[in-house]
Scaffold this active site. Structure first.
Site, PDB file in Angstrom:
ATOM      1  N   LYS A  54       0.865  -1.188   0.000  1.00 37.83           N
ATOM      2  CA  LYS A  54       0.000   0.000   0.000  1.00 37.83           C
ATOM      3  C   LYS A  54       0.897   1.232   0.000  1.00 37.83           C
ATOM      4  CE  LYS A  54      -1.984   2.902   2.174  1.00 37.83           C
ATOM      5  NZ  LYS A  54      -1.762   4.341   1.825  1.00 37.83           N
ATOM      6  N   GLY A 113       6.607   4.898   8.510  1.00 34.96           N
ATOM      7  CA  GLY A 113       5.827   6.137   8.572  1.00 34.96           C
ATOM      8  C   GLY A 113       5.964   6.759   9.946  1.00 34.96           C
ATOM      9  N   SER A 114       4.943   7.497  10.332  1.00 35.96           N
ATOM     10  CA  SER A 114       5.017   8.246  11.587  1.00 35.96           C
ATOM     11  C   SER A 114       4.854   7.312  12.793  1.00 35.96           C
ATOM     12  CB  SER A 114       3.912   9.298  11.610  1.00 35.96           C
ATOM     13  OG  SER A 114       2.653   8.674  11.499  1.00 35.96           O
ATOM     14  N   THR A 115       5.412   7.728  13.910  1.00 38.01           N
ATOM     15  CA  THR A 115       5.289   6.952  15.143  1.00 38.01           C
ATOM     16  C   THR A 115       3.825   6.852  15.561  1.00 38.01           C
ATOM     17  OG1 THR A 115       7.540   7.428  15.847  1.00 38.01           O
ATOM     18  CG2 THR A 115       5.965   6.924  17.589  1.00 38.01           C
ATOM     19  N   GLU A 116       3.090   7.927  15.324  1.00 34.65           N
ATOM     20  CA  GLU A 116       1.660   7.952  15.669  1.00 34.65           C
ATOM     21  C   GLU A 116       0.906   6.844  14.911  1.00 34.65           C
ATOM     22  OE1 GLU A 116       0.305  11.611  14.097  1.00 34.65           O
ATOM     23  OE2 GLU A 116      -1.778  11.272  14.685  1.00 34.65           O
ATOM     24  N   GLY A 136       2.305   4.278  13.518  1.00 36.89           N
ATOM     25  CA  GLY A 136       2.912   3.016  13.952  1.00 36.89           C
ATOM     26  C   GLY A 136       2.154   2.411  15.124  1.00 36.89           C
ATOM     27  N   GLU A 167       9.276   1.021  11.029  1.00 35.32           N
ATOM     28  CA  GLU A 167      10.380   1.986  10.893  1.00 35.32           C
ATOM     29  C   GLU A 167       9.736   3.351  11.006  1.00 35.32           C
ATOM     30  OE1 GLU A 167      12.485   4.667   9.423  1.00 35.32           O
ATOM     31  OE2 GLU A 167      12.582   3.559   7.509  1.00 35.32           O
ATOM     32  N   CYS A 207      13.164  10.343   7.815  1.00 33.60           N
ATOM     33  CA  CYS A 207      12.955   9.942   9.205  1.00 33.60           C
ATOM     34  C   CYS A 207      14.244  10.097  10.005  1.00 33.60           C
ATOM     35  CB  CYS A 207      12.444   8.518   9.268  1.00 33.60           C
ATOM     36  SG  CYS A 207      13.380   7.421   8.212  1.00 33.60           S
ATOM     37  N   GLU A 239       9.295  15.552  15.908  1.00 39.88           N
ATOM     38  CA  GLU A 239       9.775  15.419  14.533  1.00 39.88           C
ATOM     39  C   GLU A 239       9.040  16.434  13.656  1.00 39.88           C
ATOM     40  OE1 GLU A 239       8.793  11.737  12.380  1.00 39.88           O
ATOM     41  OE2 GLU A 239      10.861  11.770  11.668  1.00 39.88           O
TER      42      GLU A 239
HETATM   43  P1  ADP Z   1       3.245  10.852   7.279  1.00 43.88           P
HETATM   44  O1  ADP Z   1       2.826  11.414   8.598  1.00 43.88           O
HETATM   45  O2  ADP Z   1       4.681  10.940   7.010  1.00 43.88           O
HETATM   46  O3  ADP Z   1       2.347  11.215   6.122  1.00 43.88           O
HETATM   47  P2  ADP Z   1       1.930   8.438   7.845  1.00 43.88           P
HETATM   48  O4  ADP Z   1       2.448   7.639   8.961  1.00 43.88           O
HETATM   49  O5  ADP Z   1       0.672   9.222   8.015  1.00 43.88           O
HETATM   50  O6  ADP Z   1       3.126   9.322   7.393  1.00 43.88           O
HETATM   51  O7  ADP Z   1       1.728   7.543   6.546  1.00 43.88           O
HETATM   52  C1  ADP Z   1       2.590   6.543   6.131  1.00 43.88           C
HETATM   53  C2  ADP Z   1       1.768   5.465   5.472  1.00 43.88           C
HETATM   54  O8  ADP Z   1       0.826   4.991   6.420  1.00 43.88           O
HETATM   55  C3  ADP Z   1       0.939   5.910   4.269  1.00 43.88           C
HETATM   56  O9  ADP Z   1       0.932   4.871   3.307  1.00 43.88           O
HETATM   57  C4  ADP Z   1      -0.438   6.093   4.854  1.00 43.88           C
HETATM   58  O10 ADP Z   1      -1.473   5.925   3.913  1.00 43.88           O
HETATM   59  C5  ADP Z   1      -0.473   4.983   5.881  1.00 43.88           C
HETATM   60  N1  ADP Z   1      -1.444   5.174   6.971  1.00 43.88           N
HETATM   61  C6  ADP Z   1      -1.884   6.326   7.504  1.00 43.88           C
HETATM   62  N2  ADP Z   1      -2.784   6.079   8.479  1.00 43.88           N
HETATM   63  C7  ADP Z   1      -2.909   4.735   8.574  1.00 43.88           C
HETATM   64  C8  ADP Z   1      -3.673   3.847   9.400  1.00 43.88           C
HETATM   65  N3  ADP Z   1      -4.496   4.299  10.325  1.00 43.88           N
HETATM   66  N4  ADP Z   1      -3.523   2.519   9.226  1.00 43.88           N
HETATM   67  C9  ADP Z   1      -2.673   2.036   8.294  1.00 43.88           C
HETATM   68  N5  ADP Z   1      -1.944   2.810   7.483  1.00 43.88           N
HETATM   69  C10 ADP Z   1      -2.053   4.144   7.613  1.00 43.88           C
END
Ligand code: ADP
Length: 493
Positions: free
Chosen positions: A191, A244-247, A249, A266, A300, A397
């Site tokens: 995805k 992606g983001s820790t949140e 994650g 990561e 990151c 961050e």
């Molecule tokens: P950023 O804050 O850098 O945009 P995110 O962590 O929001 O990074 O996004 C990284 C990836 O995680 C993207 O592919 C995004 O679509 C996906 N993503 C965002 N929210 C969710 C979620 N609740 N569950 C699974 N994947 C998600």
């Protein structure tokens, strides 16, 4: 625009892009689509299918069939390795096209996509191709008295893997995820980020051309809250790998709890970059600037906290500010652009929000400190001083071209300050004193430490985080553990 687009890029973006499931291009079950804009202009670049839970389910079923019954599992490791190698070759053959797609979709300079994103993605597949034939178990001697056993381990693929990737290095993150999953014989649902779906879709075509059987890699474009969440929660997915983001994650971990699928993460960082007074001055200044301004700070592992030994503080800060002033901002397709726009309006608001917060807390922008121009999502490369350790610009961050600089006195002092963060992804050390460098490297709680360099990546080097920067490692042989299960087999003789 001064660059004439590669014909294949024009054709690719002119056609509505569909989901890649079971080796075929299909519309989203809902029929919905979304537009992906070019961040340099804000205009629609391409229209892409908006996959959601139903499409994820379809892709998971395809991956499961490919894993259980398809030719992939019956191939020899050598055959699998050759396909993975060929994917790397095809990426290099299409380097210009992929670099343009990446620049148009993400905003990064074309010159960077050409020398970093695309060749590193190819290299990852070439490196992982070699591992396909080297996945081994052990023989083990047991200690139970009076019996004779033959025991050994088998290293098997985890099975069906969901991979969710971000927008900062779209093709490279796809490669980091897919390479090891394929080398170890898994099947995947990828995805990509909604901001940058295009290069993963083009990669799917190249993977099919390389001979990857149908269903082994499925690409479902869509949003995080729908497609991403459905993938993380799916009960027939054996493992989820997320960058992606820790949140987010944390959300992935909760979603994965239903079937207790394996999870690797990561995540974010707030990496310290530490300049001692005996460092090579030019190298340290250039290195500190590169550590934060590369990819517009949308890394990151960006060196976003710059610590400078007190005697050299003013010199290094003014040197980094000088580099910041010299950076040419513009459309990534222009040949002289050194920094493009941030990826989206959301990121622009996030980064400028931090700049406002820093100013409000009393920090000073030695250079930059604001949005650049009125159009698109440009932010000035920024150096902040006069910060306190509790400020949000120091602790959180920012994911933009913003570095906070602060002085330090001694090695022990800086080790404590550098580790005073919930994150632990990367760190940089600049000194000519080799024992000081190694002594500090040992003390730092981070998955990567660079000494007299920064942002050096290699497919052979494990990458990942301590603390809230993640679980597990990408790349190197360490990543193979995350994509395999170990089975212990014992025979009584
Ligand atoms: P950023 O804050 O850098 O945009 P995110 O962590 O929001 O990074 O996004 C990284 C990836 O995680 C993207 O592919 C995004 O679509 C996906 N993503 C965002 N929210 C969710 C979620 N609740 N569950 C699974 N994947 C998600």
């Amino acid at each position: 625009m001064s660059v004439v687009l590669d014909k294949q890029v024009n054709d690719f973006i002119a056609t509505k892009r569909r989901l890649f499931i079971d080796g075929a291009w299909v519309d989203a079950a809902s029929g919905k689509t979304f537009d992906t804009p070019n961040p340099a202009t804000g205009e629609t670049l391409a229209t892409v299918a908006e996959g959601d839970a139903e499409d994820i389910d379809r892709a998971v079923r395809a991956a499961r069939r490919a894993f259980e019954d398809g030719p992939w599992g019956r191939m020899t490791p050598s055959e699998r390795g050759r396909i993975i190698w060929r994917i790397g070759d095809l990426i290099l053959e299409h380097l210009e096209e992929l670099a343009e797609l990446e620049t148009l979709d993400n905003g990064k300079p074309l010159s960077v996509a050409r020398v970093a994103d695309v060749p590193l993605a190819a290299d990852l597949f070439h490196y992982m191709a070699g591992w396909a034939t080297k996945i081994e178990g052990n023989t083990i001697s047991l200690s139970m008295p009076g019996f004779d056993f033959h025991s050994y381990t088998l290293r098997e693929p985890v099975g069906v893997v969901g991979q969710i990737i971000p927008w900062n290095f779209p093709l490279l993150m796809a490669a980091w995820k897919l390479g090891p999953a394929l080398a170890t014989g898994n099947c995947v649902i990828l995805k990509p980020a909604e901001q940058t779906p295009l290069s993963a879709l083009r990669l799917a075509e190249l993977m099919a051309e390389a001979g990857l059987p149908a269903g082994v890699v499925n690409v479902v474009t869509g949003f995080g809250e729908t497609a991403g969440a459905a993938l993380a929660a799916h009960n027939d997915v054996d493992k989820v790998a997320f960058t992606g983001s820790t949140e987010v994650g944390r959300l992935i971990v909760h979603a994965a709890a239903g079937n207790l699928k394996k999870v690797t993460l990561e995540l974010g960082g707030k990496s310290p970059n530490i300049v001692f007074d005996d460092a090579d001055p030019d190298a340290a200044v250039q290195g500190a600037a590169n550590a934060i301004f590369f990819n517009h700070g949308q890394c990151c592992v960006a060196g976003s906290r710059l610590y400078i030994q007190a005697d050299r503080f003013d010199d290094v800060v003014s040197g980094v500010a000088e580099v910041a002033r010299s950076i040419k901002l513009g459309d990534g397709m222009e040949p002289d652009t050194q920094m493009g726009p941030l990826v989206s309006d959301e990121q622009l608001r996030r980064v400028t929000g931090y700049l406002d917060a820093g100013r409000g807390d009393g920090a000073t922008a030695v250079v930059g400190g604001a949005r650049h121009g009125e159009r698109s999502y440009f932010v000035e490369p920024t150096v902040l001083t006069g910060t306190r350790p509790d400020m949000s610009v120091v602790r959180e961050e920012i994911f933009g071209p913003v570095v906070v600089a602060a002085p330090f006195q001694s090695l022990d002092d800086i080790a404590r300050v550098a580790n005073d963060t919930p994150y632990g992804l990367g760190a940089g050390i600049w000194t000519r004193d080799i024992s000081k460098a190694h002594a500090l490297a040992k003390k730092l709680r981070a998955g990567t430490v660079w000494i007299n360099c920064y942002n050096v990546f290699d497919a052979a080097l494990p990458f990942g985080g301590y603390k809230e920067s993640g679980w597990g490692r990408e790349m190197g042989h360490e990543v193979l553990e995350a994509y395999t299960e170990v089975k212990a087999v014992t025979v009584q003789l």
